[in-house]
Design a protein around this motif. Structure first.
Motif, short mmCIF file in Angstrom:
data_model
loop_
_atom_site.label_atom_id
_atom_site.label_comp_id
_atom_site.label_asym_id
_atom_site.label_seq_id
_atom_site.Cartn_x
_atom_site.Cartn_y
_atom_site.Cartn_z
N PHE A 35 50.24 -36.72 -9.55
CA PHE A 35 51.15 -36.03 -8.65
C PHE A 35 50.44 -35.41 -7.45
N GLU A 36 51.24 -34.99 -6.49
CA GLU A 36 50.79 -34.40 -5.25
C GLU A 36 49.95 -33.15 -5.48
N ASP A 37 49.17 -32.77 -4.48
CA ASP A 37 48.43 -31.51 -4.51
C ASP A 37 49.41 -30.37 -4.19
N ASP A 38 49.05 -29.17 -4.61
CA ASP A 38 49.90 -27.99 -4.41
C ASP A 38 51.28 -28.18 -5.05
N ILE A 39 51.28 -28.69 -6.26
CA ILE A 39 52.53 -29.02 -6.95
C ILE A 39 53.35 -27.79 -7.30
#
Length: 136
Positions: A35-39
């Motif tokens: 998943f994306e960073d800063d989730i």
């Protein structure tokens, strides 16, 4: 954290709703979602793990899985239908168009995952366990 789908009780598995999947890998007996960073920016994650920077979900397969993609029609009375696509296309879609995790249903050795790209994508998976690896 491990969630087992082959026990007497089906677990409640947190849903990373609206989170962007930056990479999908099909590797041996696993489907891996990175998943994306800063989730933790998303409300769905902020309540589960507010310190999370990212998430990796590893699904251990007990059999092959099926991937379906919605094909829309231009006729207003017909929404469209799902057609089966090659599982390898899932990796390409994630890389090229991006994928968003919407929700999932869990049953005994079974999981249905709804994703969104430019259209709806549904995964029908036979799995015995799922691992959530939180990156903090």
């Amino acid at each position: 954290m491990f969630y087992y789908l082959n026990k007497d009780t089906v677990p409640t598995i947190p849903t990373p709703h609206d989170c962007e999947i930056k990479k999908v890998t099909i590797q041996g007996d696993y489907i891996i979602f990175e998943f994306e960073d800063d989730i933790s920016y998303h409300d769905s994650i902020r309540h589960i793990n507010p310190d999370a920077k990212s998430l990796v979900i590893k699904i251990h397969l007990v059999d092959d899985f099926d991937t379906y993609k919605m094909k829309y029609y231009r006729k207003p009375w017909c929404r469209g239908d799902y057609s089966r696509i090659d599982n390898a296309q899932l990796e390409k879609i994630a890389k090229k168009e991006g994928l968003e995790y919407l929700y999932h249903y869990v049953g005994y050795q079974s999981m249905i995952i709804k994703l969104f790209s430019k259209t709806d994508i549904t995964l029908d998976i036979a799995a015995d366990y799922i691992e959530y690896e939180w990156i903090v």
